[in-house]
Design an enzyme around this catalytic site. Structure first.
Site, short mmCIF file in Angstrom:
data_model
loop_
_atom_site.label_atom_id
_atom_site.label_comp_id
_atom_site.label_asym_id
_atom_site.label_seq_id
_atom_site.Cartn_x
_atom_site.Cartn_y
_atom_site.Cartn_z
CB THR A 94 -0.90 12.95 -6.61
OG1 THR A 94 -0.40 13.59 -7.96
CG2 THR A 94 -1.80 13.90 -5.69
CB CYS A 104 3.96 -10.65 5.21
SG CYS A 104 3.21 -9.02 5.27
CD GLN A 147 1.79 -5.75 14.64
OE1 GLN A 147 0.67 -5.63 15.27
NE2 GLN A 147 1.53 -6.22 13.04
#
Length: 364
Positions: free
Chosen positions: A235, A322, A177
């Site tokens: 990758t 979340c 944050q």
């Protein structure tokens, strides 16, 4: 009018970053591990991004920067790696207000060897309690976020880093944050440091982890090829990494006027308190992120407020994205001593860089 006030959950890509991302996706989509010239160009872009970020953080060795999919992966790597590297009997200490991406991997990998550092009623880590923990326990790692995602309250990470240094204890800061909102300062002095692009105008699915100097193995990181100095296989998403760095460059070139932005937020809170005197502003008396206001409304469930505001074109939150939807009280609010009833009346409001005084006034 811009009615988006959930920037601590995610931010849209800045228009110029979106353009940069599209250009890089067209030009350097090749695998940076391949050997032909076009792949070498992608590799060059990747390493230039790593070097810029290291310089930005004040880190001498760019190899300490590992690109990941975001803060959750980075935080998981921290706790799996430290658990694997430390002898039996050691413990970790984390603040009671950490994001779930810190709390859950800490519990998973360290199980019963997790010490919770309490916070005061304003949501700041209790330094005296931390010192007591360090004096009475064999602590391997201390993890404290730089700024809280729900309250916006800034944590005393500089003092904590110094305390840990004196005790010979590693320090990790989830600065998800902080980046893009406040000057980076000495955050790069942390042994472990977490950042995520979609919190500061970059694309989702990309972030970074600063690892300790000399680190040559990350337990818990995905394995496969030799990418990221064999620390994390897979990758690299070079266009997304480049866009993340471009977003930070934009914010460094034109940083927000933190004081002016904070005054706009403060005026919003003052207007609310004038209209509805029973409203309580959480963390009002301590330093907070300039974009964040957590309020406790006097009556009605916060979901009712959220849906009514959404009908009017304003997007706010009831807390951490979340944690939302679980039906459980916020561990952040609980650790600050809020009652169960108060937790059900909390709204988290988080503006962005382009949120204007008029936008704040319209929300009020």
């Amino acid at each position: 009018m811009n009615g988006y006030f959930d920037s601590n959950a995610t931010t849209p890509m800045f228009p110029e970053v979106r353009k940069h991302f599209a250009e890089k996706s067209a030009a350097i989509w090749h695998n940076p591990s391949s050997l032909y010239p076009e792949a070498a160009e992608a590799k060059r872009e990747l390493e230039e991004c790593r070097e810029w970020l290291a310089d930005f953080l004040g880190v001498e060795e760019p190899s300490r920067v590992v690109f990941t999919s975001g803060a959750t992966e980075s935080n998981n790597i921290v706790f799996s790696s430290t658990q694997a590297l430390n002898p039996q009997g050691k413990r970790v200490a984390i603040s009671a207000i950490e994001h779930p991406s810190v709390i859950e991997p800490a519990k998973r990998h360290w199980r019963s060897s997790v010490e919770m550092i309490p916070v005061d009623p304003e949501g700041r880590v209790d330094l005296s309690a931390l010192k007591t923990i360090l004096e009475s326990r064999e602590i391997s790692l201390v993890s404290v976020m730089a700024a809280n995602n729900e309250t916006g309250v800034l944590q005393p990470w500089e003092e904590i880093r110094e305390i840990c240094g004196l005790e010979g204890v590693s320090f990790h800061s989830d600065a998800t944050q902080w980046f893009g909102k406040l000057p980076v300062g000495e955050l790069g002095s942390s042994e472990w440091l977490t950042g995520s692009a979609h919190k500061f105008g970059g694309p989702k699915g990309v972030g970074f982890l600063l690892v300790p100097d000399g680190c040559d193995d990350l337990t818990g990181a995905q394995t496969g090829g030799p990418q990221e100095r064999k620390l994390r296989g897979g990758t690299e998403n070079v266009p997304a990494i480049s866009a993340m760095i471009y977003a930070l460059k934009q914010l460094e070139a034109q940083p927000p006027d933190h004081d002016a932005k904070a005054r706009e937020r403060d005026q919003f809170e003052a207007q609310l308190l004038t209209e509805i005197s029973e409203i309580r502003v959480v963390g009002k008396s301590v330093e907070r992120l300039w974009n964040t206001s957590m309020i406790i409304v006097p009556k009605h469930n916060n979901l009712k407020w959220l849906t009514r505001l959404a009908d009017l074109g304003f997007q706010v939150s009831t807390g951490s994205a979340c944690s939302s939807g679980r039906g459980n009280p916020s561990h952040v609010m609980e650790s600050m001593g809020l009652s169960f009833r108060e937790m059900g009346r909390v709204l988290r409001i988080s503006g962005s860089w382009d949120t204007s005084a008029e936008d704040w006034e319209g929300l009020a």
